[in-house]
Write an enzyme that holds these catalytic residues in place. Structure first.
Site, PDB file in Angstrom:
ATOM      1  N   HIS A 118     -81.016  -7.905  27.037  1.00  0.00           N
ATOM      2  CA  HIS A 118     -82.118  -8.860  27.159  1.00  0.00           C
ATOM      3  C   HIS A 118     -83.447  -8.209  26.759  1.00  0.00           C
ATOM      4  O   HIS A 118     -83.604  -6.985  26.839  1.00  0.00           O
ATOM      5  CB  HIS A 118     -82.197  -9.395  28.583  1.00  0.00           C
ATOM      6  CG  HIS A 118     -81.110 -10.390  28.901  1.00  0.00           C
ATOM      7  ND1 HIS A 118     -81.175 -11.269  29.958  1.00  0.00           N
ATOM      8  CD2 HIS A 118     -79.936 -10.661  28.263  1.00  0.00           C
ATOM      9  CE1 HIS A 118     -80.090 -12.039  29.974  1.00  0.00           C
ATOM     10  NE2 HIS A 118     -79.316 -11.669  28.963  1.00  0.00           N
ATOM     11  N   GLU A 156     -86.263  -8.136  28.228  1.00  0.00           N
ATOM     12  CA  GLU A 156     -86.952  -7.422  29.304  1.00  0.00           C
ATOM     13  C   GLU A 156     -86.416  -5.998  29.427  1.00  0.00           C
ATOM     14  O   GLU A 156     -87.167  -5.028  29.575  1.00  0.00           O
ATOM     15  CB  GLU A 156     -86.742  -8.145  30.651  1.00  0.00           C
ATOM     16  CG  GLU A 156     -87.280  -9.565  30.706  1.00  0.00           C
ATOM     17  CD  GLU A 156     -86.265 -10.634  30.304  1.00  0.00           C
ATOM     18  OE1 GLU A 156     -85.499 -10.406  29.347  1.00  0.00           O
ATOM     19  OE2 GLU A 156     -86.251 -11.694  30.930  1.00  0.00           O
ATOM     20  N   CYS A 169     -83.622 -13.227  34.098  1.00  0.00           N
ATOM     21  CA  CYS A 169     -82.386 -13.501  34.859  1.00  0.00           C
ATOM     22  C   CYS A 169     -82.310 -12.516  36.028  1.00  0.00           C
ATOM     23  O   CYS A 169     -83.160 -11.630  36.162  1.00  0.00           O
ATOM     24  CB  CYS A 169     -81.170 -13.340  33.943  1.00  0.00           C
ATOM     25  SG  CYS A 169     -80.883 -11.628  33.480  1.00  0.00           S
ATOM     26  N   CYS A 191     -82.106  -8.769  34.905  1.00  0.00           N
ATOM     27  CA  CYS A 191     -83.398  -8.214  34.466  1.00  0.00           C
ATOM     28  C   CYS A 191     -84.352  -8.081  35.643  1.00  0.00           C
ATOM     29  O   CYS A 191     -85.144  -7.135  35.700  1.00  0.00           O
ATOM     30  CB  CYS A 191     -84.012  -9.071  33.366  1.00  0.00           C
ATOM     31  SG  CYS A 191     -83.109  -8.899  31.823  1.00  0.00           S
TER      32      CYS A 191
END
Ligand SMILES: Nc1nc(=O)n([C@H]2C[C@H](O)[C@@H](COP(=O)(O)O)O2)cc1CO
Length: 210
Positions: free
Chosen positions: A92, A94, A118, A121
């Site tokens: 992801h 992040e 999410c 993360c």
């Protein structure tokens, strides 16, 4: 207008506020620009980490891990294939922004991210010591990942909020004449004034581009 007057610059009717970017719009724009590097055919996400001195210390977008070329991996959705779907493999935005940090750590920093994190993360953000999250969008449906993410962030005291901005869009030109060059040369071998440095640099990047 008298004949000898230079033409009014295109943005002359903009207010002072419109002419320059506010810090928050700037940081979110960097996150948006980073998202444009993602090869995910459905959802491009970008993140930008900023320290307390307003310095950018990391950026990232969603992509496959090192050694797993984006073009060779599956971008199928989890509804389409049980094992061969992107959600099992993709990193992801992040996480990538934190991993890409160019400072010793990201403690006390703010993350600007185009999509709400999410739960996985959220855990990484908490463990890395970030203090704040500013996001642009949140998916409509309340998934268990989203609910867990919010619970985790709240319990850990990480403040999060949606970006509030008067701007709805930022237009970016990559045309030399918009940056002071008198004219763009028709002949690709003749560089427009002021463009030489950029063209040489962009050739280098292009050679490595994937
Ligand atoms: N905060 C996030 N950061 C991300 O980088 N992603 C990535 C993972 C996938 O590559 C894509 C979501 O794909 P989809 O479920 O909308 O087809 O965005 C997803 C989220 C949402 O939690």
């Amino acid at each position: 207008m008298a004949d000898n007057q230079p033409p009014a610059p295109e943005n002359s009717n903009q207010t002072e506020e419109e002419k320059y970017l506010k810090w928050e719009d700037y940081f979110m724009a960097v996150a948006v620009l980073s998202s444009k590097r993602s090869k995910d055919p459905k959802t491009q996400v970008g993140a930008c980490i900023v320290n307390q001195d307003k310095r950018i210390v990391g950026t990232g977008y969603n992509g496959m891990p090192n050694g797993c070329p984006d073009d060779e991996m599956s971008w199928l959705h989890k509804d389409e294939n049980e094992v061969d779907h992107k959600h099992l493999y993709v990193c992801h935005a992040e996480m990538n922004a934190i991993m890409n940090k160019n400072s010793a750590d990201v403690k006390g920093c703010t993350m600007y991210v185009t999509l709400f994190p999410c739960n996985e993360c959220a855990k990484i953000i908490i463990q890395a010591g970030l203090s704040k999250i500013v996001y642009l969008s949140k998916k409509e449906n309340d998934t268990s990942e989203r609910i867990a993410a919010e619970r985790l962030l709240q319990r850990s005291g990480i403040a999060y909020r949606r970006l509030e901005s008067k701007r709805t869009e930022i237009k970016i030109s990559l045309t030399a004449k918009d940056y002071g060059a008198k004219q763009q040369s028709e002949n690709p071998n003749v560089l427009a004034p002021g463009a030489s440095q950029r063209e040489e640099e962009s050739d280098e990047v292009e050679a490595e581009d994937e």
